[in-house]
Design a protein around this motif. Structure first.
Motif, mmCIF file in Angstrom:
data_model
loop_
_atom_site.group_PDB
_atom_site.id
_atom_site.type_symbol
_atom_site.label_atom_id
_atom_site.label_comp_id
_atom_site.label_asym_id
_atom_site.label_seq_id
_atom_site.Cartn_x
_atom_site.Cartn_y
_atom_site.Cartn_z
ATOM 1 N N TYR A 1 0.863 -1.181 0.000
ATOM 2 C CA TYR A 1 0.000 0.000 0.000
ATOM 3 C C TYR A 1 0.903 1.237 0.000
ATOM 4 O O TYR A 1 1.750 1.395 0.873
ATOM 5 C CB TYR A 1 -0.889 -0.008 1.242
ATOM 6 N N ILE A 2 0.738 2.101 -0.973
ATOM 7 C CA ILE A 2 1.520 3.331 -1.092
ATOM 8 C C ILE A 2 0.581 4.518 -0.994
ATOM 9 O O ILE A 2 -0.364 4.643 -1.778
ATOM 10 C CB ILE A 2 2.280 3.393 -2.431
ATOM 11 N N SER A 3 0.814 5.373 -0.013
ATOM 12 C CA SER A 3 0.061 6.621 0.124
ATOM 13 C C SER A 3 1.031 7.769 -0.094
ATOM 14 O O SER A 3 2.115 7.782 0.501
ATOM 15 C CB SER A 3 -0.569 6.741 1.513
ATOM 16 N N THR A 4 0.666 8.721 -0.923
ATOM 17 C CA THR A 4 1.569 9.842 -1.180
ATOM 18 C C THR A 4 0.803 11.153 -1.218
ATOM 19 O O THR A 4 -0.311 11.221 -1.756
ATOM 20 C CB THR A 4 2.341 9.643 -2.506
ATOM 21 N N TYR A 5 1.393 12.177 -0.613
ATOM 22 C CA TYR A 5 0.901 13.540 -0.776
ATOM 23 C C TYR A 5 1.965 14.316 -1.522
ATOM 24 O O TYR A 5 3.132 14.346 -1.108
ATOM 25 C CB TYR A 5 0.611 14.226 0.560
ATOM 26 N N GLN A 6 1.574 14.932 -2.636
ATOM 27 C CA GLN A 6 2.509 15.681 -3.470
ATOM 28 C C GLN A 6 2.054 17.135 -3.578
ATOM 29 O O GLN A 6 0.926 17.408 -4.007
ATOM 30 C CB GLN A 6 2.605 15.054 -4.861
ATOM 31 N N ALA A 7 2.947 18.039 -3.189
ATOM 32 C CA ALA A 7 2.590 19.455 -3.162
ATOM 33 C C ALA A 7 2.909 20.182 -4.459
ATOM 34 O O ALA A 7 2.276 21.204 -4.769
ATOM 35 C CB ALA A 7 3.323 20.153 -2.012
ATOM 36 N N ALA B 1 -3.000 8.580 -4.113
ATOM 37 C CA ALA B 1 -2.247 9.830 -4.251
ATOM 38 C C ALA B 1 -3.152 11.015 -4.010
ATOM 39 O O ALA B 1 -4.228 11.124 -4.614
ATOM 40 C CB ALA B 1 -1.627 9.928 -5.639
ATOM 41 N N VAL B 2 -2.730 11.897 -3.121
ATOM 42 C CA VAL B 2 -3.379 13.195 -2.940
ATOM 43 C C VAL B 2 -2.435 14.238 -3.531
ATOM 44 O O VAL B 2 -1.288 14.357 -3.094
ATOM 45 C CB VAL B 2 -3.655 13.498 -1.454
ATOM 46 N N LEU B 3 -2.910 14.943 -4.532
ATOM 47 C CA LEU B 3 -2.100 15.955 -5.211
ATOM 48 C C LEU B 3 -2.669 17.333 -4.936
ATOM 49 O O LEU B 3 -3.886 17.553 -5.090
ATOM 50 C CB LEU B 3 -2.095 15.721 -6.731
ATOM 51 N N SER B 4 -1.815 18.251 -4.547
ATOM 52 C CA SER B 4 -2.260 19.638 -4.445
ATOM 53 C C SER B 4 -2.725 20.111 -5.818
ATOM 54 O O SER B 4 -2.161 19.724 -6.854
ATOM 55 C CB SER B 4 -1.112 20.528 -3.969
ATOM 56 N N GLN C 1 -6.733 11.859 -5.645
ATOM 57 C CA GLN C 1 -7.573 12.947 -5.150
ATOM 58 C C GLN C 1 -6.826 14.263 -5.300
ATOM 59 O O GLN C 1 -5.600 14.319 -5.128
ATOM 60 C CB GLN C 1 -7.913 12.746 -3.675
ATOM 61 N N ILE C 2 -7.572 15.312 -5.629
ATOM 62 C CA ILE C 2 -7.000 16.650 -5.736
ATOM 63 C C ILE C 2 -7.362 17.447 -4.492
ATOM 64 O O ILE C 2 -8.538 17.529 -4.114
ATOM 65 C CB ILE C 2 -7.527 17.370 -6.997
ATOM 66 N N LEU C 3 -6.342 18.009 -3.858
ATOM 67 C CA LEU C 3 -6.563 18.903 -2.720
ATOM 68 C C LEU C 3 -6.736 20.304 -3.291
ATOM 69 O O LEU C 3 -5.775 20.906 -3.772
ATOM 70 C CB LEU C 3 -5.378 18.853 -1.768
ATOM 71 N N PRO C 4 -7.969 20.844 -3.287
ATOM 72 C CA PRO C 4 -8.223 22.102 -4.005
ATOM 73 C C PRO C 4 -7.679 23.318 -3.264
ATOM 74 O O PRO C 4 -7.460 23.281 -2.050
ATOM 75 C CB PRO C 4 -9.755 22.136 -4.072
ATOM 76 N N PHE C 5 -7.462 24.371 -4.026
ATOM 77 C CA PHE C 5 -6.990 25.619 -3.432
ATOM 78 C C PHE C 5 -7.929 26.085 -2.325
ATOM 79 O O PHE C 5 -7.493 26.635 -1.313
ATOM 80 C CB PHE C 5 -6.874 26.703 -4.503
ATOM 81 N N GLU C 6 -9.236 25.854 -2.507
ATOM 82 C CA GLU C 6 -10.198 26.351 -1.536
ATOM 83 C C GLU C 6 -10.130 25.627 -0.193
ATOM 84 O O GLU C 6 -10.781 26.038 0.779
ATOM 85 C CB GLU C 6 -11.627 26.259 -2.093
ATOM 86 N N THR D 1 5.702 17.562 1.012
ATOM 87 C CA THR D 1 5.403 16.251 0.457
ATOM 88 C C THR D 1 5.867 15.132 1.393
ATOM 89 O O THR D 1 6.904 15.252 2.047
ATOM 90 C CB THR D 1 6.119 16.127 -0.905
ATOM 91 N N PHE D 2 5.099 14.034 1.422
ATOM 92 C CA PHE D 2 5.539 12.856 2.169
ATOM 93 C C PHE D 2 4.815 11.625 1.642
ATOM 94 O O PHE D 2 3.750 11.720 1.021
ATOM 95 C CB PHE D 2 5.305 13.006 3.679
#
Length: 282
Positions: free
Chosen positions: A102-108, A157-160, A193-198, A208-209
């Protein structure tokens, strides 16, 4: 007489590959040009690989195995060769990534490496010109083979939203990259998933992590600075990383709404680049 560079097979996987290729080619009684003709490349390329000046591809390795009857030897070696082209500080993470379930990533700022197109990866890696760019791109793309396994890891993946607007490589590269993300979304084991500006202030602001989970080993949190990467299995770090990631997923758009946001940015910002089939889109 040609000046033949003597390789130390123990110096690196690339040196070992080159020395084995030369040894087996000579045992077969073939000149470099003759072997090149058999495997559909130039004799010069064979020579560059034999002297560790060029990194072989998986496709060429398969053809070499067939031509020299080596029972998959070069196809097995090429994985080590490509991995050795990754930065030394990153290689340990790449090995753990390949084993994760399982790979979880947040990319800014950037698309995660496992989700990048070759052109996007080339633009990212080409910012610094040290080393063989073709080899570094090949090594990054080779990491993605983990997603083609019979039992691939689950990747979330959660991407800004900034990732969608940070134009890397030009409009055409970005359009194809965003189209690639949409295509990957169709795989049941990949979620974006996209982390929206709002969303405003959020737990991912420090940067990022990634979190790697395994069947039988402790979880790992991975972070990077501009010098190197850092892995830890410290329980407190795992707890903090998991807490932050859960909140990021909650603040992000749903997978379906994220796909809509990606498609909207692709059309509104990069509409005049060629689509995935290479044709211009008006």
């Amino acid at each position: 007489m040609a000046n033949i560079r003597n390789l130390d097979p123990g110096a690196s996987p690339l040196d070992y590959y080159g020395s084995e290729l030369r040894r087996l080619r000579e045992e077969a009684g073939l000149k470099q040009g003759e072997l090149g003709s058999i495997v559909f490349c130039t004799g010069s390329l064979i020579g560059q690989i034999e002297t560790a000046h060029k990194v072989p591809t998986r496709e060429l390795s398969e053809r070499l195995d067939a031509a020299l009857g080596t029972d998959g030897q070069f196809s097995r070696l090429v994985g080590l060769v490509l991995r050795s082209q990754l930065p030394s500080w990153f290689q340990a993470y790449a090995e753990m990534e390949a084993r994760a379930s399982y790979i979880s990533t947040y990319q800014a700022q950037l698309v995660y490496g496992l989700l990048q197109t070759e052109e996007y990866a080339r633009a990212v890696l080409g910012v610094r010109s040290d080393g063989d760019l073709d080899a570094r791109v090949a090594a990054r793309i080779d990491r993605q083979r983990v997603l083609e396994r019979d039992e691939p890891p689950l990747l979330w993946a959660v991407l800004s939203e900034a990732v969608l607007y940070q134009e890397v490589g030009g409009a055409a590269v970005m359009r194809n990259q965003l189209a690639h993300l949409l295509d990957l979304q169709r795989r049941p084991w990949v979620s974006v998933q996209i982390l929206p500006f709002e969303a405003g202030a959020h737990p991912g602001l420090p940067g990022t992590f990634n979190i790697l989970r395994f069947e039988d080993d402790p979880d790992i949190v991975y972070t990077e600075d501009f010098v190197q990467g850092h892995m830890t299995a410290n329980p407190q770090a795992i707890r903090e990383g998991s807490f932050r990631y859960d909140h990021l997923r909650a603040a992000a758009l749903s997978v379906e709404d994220s796909a809509d946001r990606i498609a909207r940015v692709m059309e509104e910002r990069y509409a005049h680049g060629p689509g995935p089939d290479g044709r211009d889109v008006a």
